[in-house]
Structures are given as C-alpha cells and as structure tokens.
Design an enzyme around this catalytic site. Sequence first.
Site, PDB file in Angstrom:
ATOM      1  N   THR B  49      -6.260 -14.839   5.012  1.00 42.48           N
ATOM      2  CA  THR B  49      -4.963 -14.179   6.043  1.00 42.48           C
ATOM      3  C   THR B  49      -4.648 -14.770   7.440  1.00 42.48           C
ATOM      4  O   THR B  49      -5.875 -16.341   7.415  1.00 42.48           O
ATOM      5  CB  THR B  49      -5.166 -12.553   6.443  1.00 42.48           C
ATOM      6  N   CYS B  50      -4.247 -15.114   7.904  1.00 43.54           N
ATOM      7  CA  CYS B  50      -3.599 -15.664   9.592  1.00 43.54           C
ATOM      8  C   CYS B  50      -5.122 -15.361  10.459  1.00 43.54           C
ATOM      9  O   CYS B  50      -5.417 -16.313  11.133  1.00 43.54           O
ATOM     10  CB  CYS B  50      -2.435 -15.531  10.297  1.00 43.54           C
ATOM     11  N   ASN B  51      -5.699 -14.244  10.243  1.00 39.81           N
ATOM     12  CA  ASN B  51      -6.516 -14.079  10.830  1.00 39.81           C
ATOM     13  C   ASN B  51      -8.157 -14.045  10.367  1.00 39.81           C
ATOM     14  O   ASN B  51      -9.128 -14.106  11.463  1.00 39.81           O
ATOM     15  CB  ASN B  51      -6.546 -12.690  11.526  1.00 39.81           C
ATOM     16  N   ARG B  52      -8.505 -14.162   8.894  1.00 43.04           N
ATOM     17  CA  ARG B  52      -9.832 -14.916   8.750  1.00 43.04           C
ATOM     18  C   ARG B  52      -9.778 -14.964   7.145  1.00 43.04           C
ATOM     19  O   ARG B  52      -8.464 -15.453   6.927  1.00 43.04           O
ATOM     20  CB  ARG B  52     -10.534 -12.929   8.740  1.00 43.04           C
ATOM     21  N   HIS B  99     -19.770  -6.008   5.204  1.00 45.53           N
ATOM     22  CA  HIS B  99     -18.990  -6.743   5.778  1.00 45.53           C
ATOM     23  C   HIS B  99     -17.482  -6.467   5.493  1.00 45.53           C
ATOM     24  O   HIS B  99     -16.832  -5.751   6.210  1.00 45.53           O
ATOM     25  CB  HIS B  99     -19.313  -7.994   5.648  1.00 45.53           C
ATOM     26  N   GLU B 114      -5.350  -1.326  12.253  1.00 42.17           N
ATOM     27  CA  GLU B 114      -3.801  -1.943  11.498  1.00 42.17           C
ATOM     28  C   GLU B 114      -4.353  -1.821   9.593  1.00 42.17           C
ATOM     29  O   GLU B 114      -4.744  -1.967   9.119  1.00 42.17           O
ATOM     30  CB  GLU B 114      -4.112  -3.612  12.260  1.00 42.17           C
ATOM     31  N   GLY B 189      21.470  -4.339  27.065  1.00 41.50           N
ATOM     32  CA  GLY B 189      21.187  -5.898  27.883  1.00 41.50           C
ATOM     33  C   GLY B 189      19.936  -6.356  26.201  1.00 41.50           C
ATOM     34  O   GLY B 189      20.922  -5.885  25.173  1.00 41.50           O
ATOM     35  N   MET B 193      11.769  -8.165  23.311  1.00 49.18           N
ATOM     36  CA  MET B 193      10.944  -7.032  23.145  1.00 49.18           C
ATOM     37  C   MET B 193      11.677  -5.498  22.967  1.00 49.18           C
ATOM     38  O   MET B 193      11.890  -4.867  21.992  1.00 49.18           O
ATOM     39  CB  MET B 193       9.679  -6.357  24.376  1.00 49.18           C
TER      40      MET B 193
END
Lengths: 271, 425
Positions: B49-52, B99, B114, B189, B193
């Site tokens: 994944t993008c984090n691991r 783990h 998440e 506006g 965000m």
Amino acid sequence: MGVILFELALTSYFAATIVSITELFKSSKITSKITIIFAGIGFIIHTASIVYRYLAAGHIPVTNPHEATSFFSWCIVLIFFILEFRYKISLLPSFIMPIVFVLMLSSSMLPREIKPLSPVLQSYWLGIHAVFAFLGNAAFAMAFGIGLMYLVQEHYVKSKRLGGLFERLASLQTLDEINYKLITFGFPLLTLAIITGALWAESAWGSYWNWDPREVWSLITWFIYAIVLHARLVAGWRGRRAAILSIIGFLTILIAFFGIKLLEKGLHVFP
Amino acid sequence: MKVFVIGLNHKTADVDVREKFAFNGPKLEEGLAAFKEIPEVQEAVILSTCNRVELYANVRDVDKAAESIKAFLSAFHNIDRRSLDNALYIYDDINAVRHVFRVASSLDSMIIGEPQILGQLKDAFELALEKKATGFLLNKLLKKAISVAKRIRTETKIAENAVSISFAAVELAKKIFTDLSKRTFMLLGAGEMAELAAKHLISNGVKEVMVSNRTYERASELAKEFGGRPVRFEEFIQEMIRTDILICSTGAPTYVLTKNEMQKVMKDRKQKQVFIIDISVPRNIEPGINDLDNVYLYNIDDLQGVVDANLFERQKEAENAEKIIEEEISAFLRWQASLDSVPTIKALREKAEEIKKEEIEKLLNRISGIGEKDKEAIEYMATAIVNKLIHPPTVALKDGSEDKDSMVAIIRKLYGIDSEKIEEK
C-alpha cells in the site's frame, strides 16, 4: 397481595434505574436491553397492582397521595414505552427512570390504607378528571426529561467539546421536536383536566372556580405551557428556550402536586 | 513451519524509499510469483500500500529465509543492500503473528483505526489465494487476522469518531439535524478543504445544494460540479433564510456575515437550527454568531480540536485492542502447536479408537446370542484392522522427514481430524 405487587414494581423500577444510570458511564447494547426489560416487568406488575387496587376499592385508585403518586408514575412509564416503540431515543431511560423511581419511592412512603371515599369524590368526574390530569402531566414529565437531554446535548455542541454523551444522545432537532410533540399532547389534556375539574367543582361545591391553591397552580402550569406553544408558533421559540420552559413547567407541576399538600388546607381533596 | 514477516512502513521508511519497494500494478503479480519461487518460502503473500510494503511467508529456517528474501527484494527492485537493511523490519513466529494482527486491525496505521488497510489486506490475500501462493498456515493466519480486525472494530471504539475535518463536520451535522436529506446546504466560496467537506456532506444526502461565489461564473461552475444551484454573492444572506448548513471559505479579509445580519436571518427563518462551518482564514463569519440561539458555528480550529480529541480517544481504545490481540495470538499459537506431528498422531489414534468403539457397539446391538468369547474375537479383529490402517500414516508422521509440515496438513485433512477446518475458498 396489593402490597407485594407494589413493592415488586418498585423493585423492578429501582433495578431499571440503577442499570440506566450505569449506562451513562459505560454504554453497551446489553445494559440498554436490561433497562427496558426491568422497566417492562415493572410496568406489567405495576399495572396489575393498580388493577388490583381498583377492584379492592371499587374506583380508580387516585384518591389518596400514595395512590395518586403511583398512578402518576404509571402514566409516565406508559408514555415512556410509547416513545420507546415509536422513536427509540437512546439514553431516554437514563433520564426518565430515575424520575419514575423517585416518584414511586415517595408513593411507597405515604399511607396506603383504603379509606371510605368522601362524598365529594364519589362522582363519575373522578375517573375522567384524574385520567386527563395525570396523562397530561406525565407527558410534561417526559418533556422535562427530553428537555434535560436537549440542554446536555446542546452544551456539547455549543462548547465544542464533543465528549461524554455526545455520541449517544439524539440530534438536537430530534429532541426539540419530540419535546414539542409531548407538549402539544399534554396541553389539551391539561386543559380538559381543568375544565372537567371546574365542572366537578360546580356540581360538588356549587361554584366553578374557588381559588383553591391546587386550582391556582394548575392555572399557572397551564399558562406556562400556553406560552411555550404560543412562543414557538409565533416567535419560533425552539431549542434551548423551549427546553428550559418545559423544565420550569414540570417543576411547577411538582409544586402543585406535592408542595401544596404540605402547606394548604384547601377544598381540593387529594389529589 | 513458522510465520515470517519482512517489510517496511511509514515509520521505518520515507516515501521515496517506500516508492522504490512498492509492488504496483503488474509488479505485484510478478513479484508474488518470484517471491513464491524462493526455495525457503513455502507460502507467500505480498501486501503493498502507499504506507507499507510487507511480505508474509511460511518458512522453515528464519535466518536462511531472511537472507534469500532480502536478496530477492534487492534484485527485484534494484536497490542496494545497505539501504535495504536500514528500512526493513523482520518478525517471526509470535511476533510475526502479532504484527499481522496489528496491521489488519489498523493499530500499526498512520491514523489508528482507519478502515482502508483491512480491505487492502483482503485484496492481497485474495490475490495470493487466486495464484495458489498460500497454504494452510497463511490461510489460517490471514483469515484469523481479518476476524480479529472485525472483532476489534465491534468491541472497541477504535474506529468510532471522525478523525478528519470533513468527517467531523458531517458527524456534527448529524447531531444537530434529524435527517440530512431534508436539509438545504450552501457552499460559500471555494477551496480544497471546503470542497472536500462539501462533497462529503452531499454524499451523505442533502435535499438541496446552493453554491455562491464572488465571481458568478465560478459559482456556476462549482454548482454544476456539485449538482446544485448558483447564487449571486450579493444574495447569499437572503438565501441564508433557507440554508440549514453553510460551509464558508472565501478569501475575504473581513466578515461576510455579521452577528446582526444573522440575527435578522434567524428571525426570518423562525429560529430554525443552522450549522455554519467557517473554514476561511482569516475568519469570514463573526464569531459572536455562535452565541445566538439555535446557531452552531464551528471554525477550522474548532473542527481540528474535535479531530484531535477523537484521535486521543482512539489511542486510548488502542490499548483495549492490544489486549484482544494478545488473546487471539495465544489461540492461534495453540492451533499451530496442534499441527505438530505428536498431537496429530494422538488425534489420529483417538479418532480411530472412537470409530472402532462405535462400530463394535452397533454390531453387538444388532446380533444377539453370542458369547463372551465371540465378543472378544470381534473386538480383536476390529483393533487389528484399525491398527493396520493407521500404521503407515503414524510411521510417516514419526519419520520427521523434511516434508513433515505438509504431511501433517495432508493427514489431518484426509482423516478429517482438524476441528477448526481450513476452508479453502
């Protein structure tokens, strides 16, 4: 037999109260179910005890403070279950069951014997007047509980600290609308109670209105709820103001109900 | 037979390193095939994944396996061994199980609780199943990991509260209004965000969308994008009478909505509840508006405060999750231990004895008029048959040959002595 039923109902309500209060601190599906089960058992036994007393006395059991307080509690639980089935407002038991328990406890401490009915009370007005009055006041008791919940929830949202009960309390709009519904339900009943009371007074004492303290306090209550409804329709008083007014309204009812009896020697025989 | 994990994540490697290790697109299948080819690796799963990036395996010799997998990674991604050693962590056995459980339960994620990681793990597992890269050990491990993650999700509040600004805004809206699908929403506006929050709110279903902007063209554009109606900037206060939720993010240097103006609006809308989110810096909505009855104003810092508090709550919940994980680890290890040859022989024998007993009983119930001696003969024969039948598998198990693990697995399967069956997909 009557005593046993009453004590059993009181015990069930006590259990429901304890469980519902623990629910405020730690939530779980099981505790909220247990609360409902205890309240339900209490309600069934309580109904039986009222029916029993009705049969024993031969008239609706609201003619002494013990009976009246017990019947009032019964009406509150009845409306609670109607709300529970219709809206399932989470945490409502935690705000209502303690009120029911305290009322039942005070009822249990009042003298219970069935005395011969005073001639004034021997009238078909008794049942009609009492049912209107108690159901109406029970709706206001419920509005009181919902109003408290509203104020708690609004405090979270306004102060921007969303901890505690925020997650579990219903939305502000929901609480506000149910509060309004309860008052629109209770107000006509209170009005009818005052009218039937006046008619009864006329037939018993020959005058519709005697400025008896009970009558005066009922009128004050009536005005408070009239203001709640009027202000909402005309000026859009809703939310916090409506919640506060419904709390004040119920406190007035409690004064009318308990306070006067301690002070007055009015015409109005209990209740 | 040991669970083995080698990998890196956002804590041990920066994004430029993670990029190099990533098994993206076609590289994933290719990598999985090559990973499975390593002789020391009996079962293989790759999670990227993008984090691991993590490689799970069933290995016999941990040190040998570590060496060959590192060599494989270095060759496959063309990375020198030194930067490899710096970034990688290696776990085996109980630590590896822990783990994998923690990863699945999102305790090892950048944002605890998440939900995406569980889906990613399921995908990785499914691919491995499809490519027949896994066997009984990793199948059991990953299924267990998925069920542990679900258990933690229901038994703890780890994923309960919003941890992003836009989620927090929607959560609040739901605690102010009964039913968002009956509410009107206005975006005033623009900005990344604000648009994200708007999208999130709209996806939760609002009745009507309005978009206002200093330039009307921009308002029209955005309105089209959000399926709403453009409103001229001069008219937005007028429209506030109908607006229940406002997200404001203009570049204006001053307030575009003052307390006095809002007071009038509230009178006109009969005090119906309004939720205003002011994302602009400097603020565009006069803060005193929050003091009005039935108006709830949150600025960017308020929302951030909510998010921070929720993150803190999740951290506390993570402790309960760790306890659940420890429980589940011991259950998993117990299962793994039962796979050893000795308990398998024992289980096999018990099963055979049980069948023998049952059958003898059935027979003796049917036939009558036989003596004690005949009974003994029947029992003797049954015992002999059973013993002869289970002798070869017992010898094979005792043999301790190098294929012991798969032998255990096969025998357990053939004789149906696995109480917790590994259901193949």
